[in-house]
Design a protein around this motif. Structure first.
Motif, PDB file in Angstrom:
ATOM      1  N   MET A 101      37.120  -7.071  34.418  1.00 48.34           N
ATOM      2  CA  MET A 101      35.922  -7.678  33.852  1.00 48.34           C
ATOM      3  C   MET A 101      36.055  -9.196  33.710  1.00 48.34           C
ATOM      4  SD  MET A 101      33.709  -5.396  33.720  1.00 48.34           S
ATOM      5  CE  MET A 101      32.525  -6.547  33.000  1.00 48.34           C
ATOM      6  N   ILE A 102      37.189  -9.669  33.198  1.00 43.14           N
ATOM      7  CA  ILE A 102      37.328 -11.119  33.016  1.00 43.14           C
ATOM      8  C   ILE A 102      37.464 -11.815  34.369  1.00 43.14           C
ATOM      9  CG2 ILE A 102      39.850 -11.256  32.745  1.00 43.14           C
ATOM     10  CD1 ILE A 102      37.167 -13.181  30.718  1.00 43.14           C
ATOM     11  N   CYS A 103      38.074 -11.147  35.334  1.00 38.01           N
ATOM     12  CA  CYS A 103      38.152 -11.727  36.679  1.00 38.01           C
ATOM     13  C   CYS A 103      36.752 -11.876  37.283  1.00 38.01           C
ATOM     14  CB  CYS A 103      39.019 -10.855  37.581  1.00 38.01           C
ATOM     15  SG  CYS A 103      40.796 -11.051  37.323  1.00 38.01           S
ATOM     16  N   HIS A 104      35.932 -10.833  37.156  1.00 37.55           N
ATOM     17  CA  HIS A 104      34.572 -10.902  37.683  1.00 37.55           C
ATOM     18  C   HIS A 104      33.790 -12.016  36.994  1.00 37.55           C
ATOM     19  CE1 HIS A 104      34.788  -6.328  38.813  1.00 37.55           C
ATOM     20  NE2 HIS A 104      35.563  -7.084  39.552  1.00 37.55           N
ATOM     21  N   LEU A 105      33.947 -12.137  35.687  1.00 36.69           N
ATOM     22  CA  LEU A 105      33.192 -13.121  34.921  1.00 36.69           C
ATOM     23  C   LEU A 105      33.600 -14.546  35.294  1.00 36.69           C
ATOM     24  CD1 LEU A 105      32.370 -12.760  31.160  1.00 36.69           C
ATOM     25  CD2 LEU A 105      33.037 -14.961  32.081  1.00 36.69           C
ATOM     26  N   LEU A 106      34.906 -14.771  35.409  1.00 38.59           N
ATOM     27  CA  LEU A 106      35.404 -16.113  35.699  1.00 38.59           C
ATOM     28  C   LEU A 106      35.286 -16.487  37.167  1.00 38.59           C
ATOM     29  CD1 LEU A 106      38.709 -16.252  33.587  1.00 38.59           C
ATOM     30  CD2 LEU A 106      36.545 -17.404  33.094  1.00 38.59           C
ATOM     31  N   GLY A 107      35.417 -15.493  38.042  1.00 35.20           N
ATOM     32  CA  GLY A 107      35.491 -15.779  39.465  1.00 35.20           C
ATOM     33  C   GLY A 107      36.917 -15.875  39.962  1.00 35.20           C
ATOM     34  N   VAL A 108      37.820 -15.140  39.304  1.00 32.40           N
ATOM     35  CA  VAL A 108      39.229 -15.080  39.699  1.00 32.40           C
ATOM     36  C   VAL A 108      39.433 -13.826  40.549  1.00 32.40           C
ATOM     37  CG1 VAL A 108      41.603 -14.817  38.867  1.00 32.40           C
ATOM     38  CG2 VAL A 108      39.997 -16.292  37.627  1.00 32.40           C
TER      39      VAL A 108
ATOM     40  N   ASP B 198      28.970 -17.868  41.979  1.00 32.61           N
ATOM     41  CA  ASP B 198      28.087 -17.435  40.901  1.00 32.61           C
ATOM     42  C   ASP B 198      28.938 -16.806  39.804  1.00 32.61           C
ATOM     43  OD1 ASP B 198      25.882 -16.806  39.415  1.00 32.61           O
ATOM     44  OD2 ASP B 198      25.401 -14.991  40.551  1.00 32.61           O
ATOM     45  N   ASP B 199      29.696 -17.640  39.138  1.00 29.15           N
ATOM     46  CA  ASP B 199      30.617 -17.168  38.113  1.00 29.15           C
ATOM     47  C   ASP B 199      30.827 -18.305  37.114  1.00 29.15           C
ATOM     48  OD1 ASP B 199      32.750 -18.902  39.279  1.00 29.15           O
ATOM     49  OD2 ASP B 199      32.697 -17.423  40.899  1.00 29.15           O
ATOM     50  N   LEU B 200      31.610 -18.055  36.066  1.00 31.55           N
ATOM     51  CA  LEU B 200      31.739 -19.041  34.995  1.00 31.55           C
ATOM     52  C   LEU B 200      32.441 -20.312  35.458  1.00 31.55           C
ATOM     53  CD1 LEU B 200      31.384 -19.975  32.149  1.00 31.55           C
ATOM     54  CD2 LEU B 200      33.341 -18.564  31.448  1.00 31.55           C
ATOM     55  N   ILE B 201      33.505 -20.188  36.239  1.00 36.19           N
ATOM     56  CA  ILE B 201      34.187 -21.398  36.712  1.00 36.19           C
ATOM     57  C   ILE B 201      33.257 -22.210  37.602  1.00 36.19           C
ATOM     58  CG2 ILE B 201      36.108 -22.305  38.061  1.00 36.19           C
ATOM     59  CD1 ILE B 201      37.793 -19.959  37.120  1.00 36.19           C
ATOM     60  N   GLY B 202      32.543 -21.537  38.492  1.00 35.29           N
ATOM     61  CA  GLY B 202      31.585 -22.242  39.336  1.00 35.29           C
ATOM     62  C   GLY B 202      30.504 -22.921  38.519  1.00 35.29           C
ATOM     63  N   ASP B 203      30.062 -22.265  37.459  1.00 39.69           N
ATOM     64  CA  ASP B 203      29.041 -22.850  36.593  1.00 39.69           C
ATOM     65  C   ASP B 203      29.564 -24.103  35.891  1.00 39.69           C
ATOM     66  OD1 ASP B 203      26.322 -22.484  35.270  1.00 39.69           O
ATOM     67  OD2 ASP B 203      27.624 -22.523  33.506  1.00 39.69           O
TER      68      ASP B 203
END
Length: 401
Positions: free
Chosen positions: A150-157, A207-212
């Motif tokens: 889940m955290i990988c998907h959210l961050l983009g890792v 389209d993830d938190l790091i990209g944002d």
């Protein structure tokens, strides 16, 4: 003058905090203790006092303060690199400014929109466990991959790299017996990995938190490349380590208490209350939350001088019998379980608490439904508890069915 006692660490029962914490809470709820390096700090063990300190801005979270209490040799590394401080180790207004930049994906509304994604991750992992057949290790096969995916998907890792960063982050911040050099090396390797990842996002934000963060903050000049790397470090580590251990301990409790398992399965309305009670009962942040006083403050009738280190014991506060009667038992009908401080309290309360809570609400009953005959594959005394780690849990949870 004799030295104060060592910070309580030895557990007589692996599922209960050290008995000495309870003794201190009743007799000296604000007491001097000695740390691993013979530094001294105040230990706060009562629930009301813990909340008071955690929301009092006169107690600083700034880890660059030379008086900030270090709970293990590895945590000295953070003080050596002030430029790598995460916002969890900053005070206002800097803390709030940076925290707000990443808060939106962890809001109640945003987390609820991820419910279906969490359910899919949980179902897929359980399908793999059932297909493989017993026995299974519910840490390796389930408790760790649920929050990590889940955290990988959210961050983009990329989740394919999970074995690397799980191993390094455990050494960098979690292993109590890691030396400063081991922690420094592990931390540097993760930073180098995230440095490359953020650089790639700067070329092509996803389209993830790091990209944002790259699009909204770096390109607008509000954050540097290194700022984003440090934020990614904090969120990646905090986003999987504590939740994985909380999930494993909760499963252990359910698998060894038939009445709790039956209660959770009998009524879906019980699940949110049950999760709050399990969070209170287990309190996985073993040593507590460090702070340093910036001015003289009286807490519970005890004067704490400016420059004194303070440790707020979350496990002790969550077993305070004056707030939670019969605190050493798990009671899914406990009316005030939500008053726990497992996620901290105040401005620095865990950013990912809502996500962790939902992951637990989905994952726990799913395991019980999909593996109705699940039981420990070894006696409880053979379960390897994480006595060597600063985050409580189990290294493995072998089950069969």
């Amino acid at each position: 003058m004799s030295q104060p006692p060592a910070l309580p660490g030895r557990r007589e029962c692996p599922l209960d905090p050290p008995q000495q914490l309870g003794d201190l809470r009743r007799e000296r709820p604000v007491a001097r203790v000695r740390l691993w390096n013979d530094d001294e700090a105040w230990l706060v063990t009562r629930h009301d006092l813990a909340r008071q300190v955690l929301q009092d801005r006169r107690f600083s979270a700034d880890a660059t303060n030379p008086s900030f209490p270090r709970l293990s040799p590895g945590l000295l590394v953070g003080a050596e690199r002030a430029g790598r401080r995460s916002f969890s180790r900053m005070d206002e207004p800097e803390h709030g400014t940076l925290r707000r930049m990443v808060a939106q994906p962890f809001s109640t509304r945003s987390v609820e929109l991820r419910r279906a994604e969490i359910e899919t991750v949980v179902a897929d992992l359980l399908d793999q466990i059932v297909h493989k057949g017993p026995p299974a290790d519910l840490v390796r096969d389930f408790a760790l991959p649920v929050p990590t995916q889940m955290i990988c998907h959210l961050l983009g890792v990329p989740y394919t790299d999970h074995a690397f960063f799980q191993d390094r982050t455990a050494t960098a911040i979690v292993a109590r017996d890691a030396t400063a050099e081991q922690s420094r090396t592990a931390r540097a390797e993760v930073y180098a990995y995230l440095d490359d990842l953020v650089a790639a996002k700067e070329r092509d934000p996803g389209d993830d938190l790091i990209g944002d963060l790259v699009r909204r903050q770096v390109r607008e000049g509000r954050l540097s490349h290194d700022d984003v790397v440090t934020m990614a470090w904090l969120l990646l580590v905090a986003g999987h380590e504590t939740t994985a251990n909380m999930l494993a301990l909760s499963l252990l409790t359910l698998l060894t208490h038939d009445h709790l398992r039956a209660a959770m399965l009998a009524d879906p309305a019980v699940v949110p209350r049950a999760v709050e009670e399990l969070l209170r009962y287990h309190s996985v942040l073993k040593d507590g939350v460090p702070r340093v006083a910036t001015e003289d403050v009286t807490i519970g009738g005890t004067l704490i001088r400016a420059g004194d280190g303070v440790i707020i014991s979350l496990p002790a506060a969550n077993r305070d019998e004056s707030v939670f009667p019969a605190p050493d038992t798990v009671d899914f009908d406990r009316p005030n379980a939500h008053q726990h401080v497992a996620f901290g309290h105040g401005l620095h309360q865990c950013l990912g608490g809502t996500l962790a809570n939902l992951e637990l609400q989905i994952a726990l009953p799913a395991v019980l439904r999909r593996l109705p005959g699940a039981r420990l594959a070894v006696p409880l005394r053979e379960i390897p508890f994480r006595d060597d780690m600063s985050v409580h849990g189990v290294h493995a949870l072998p089950v069969t069915w």
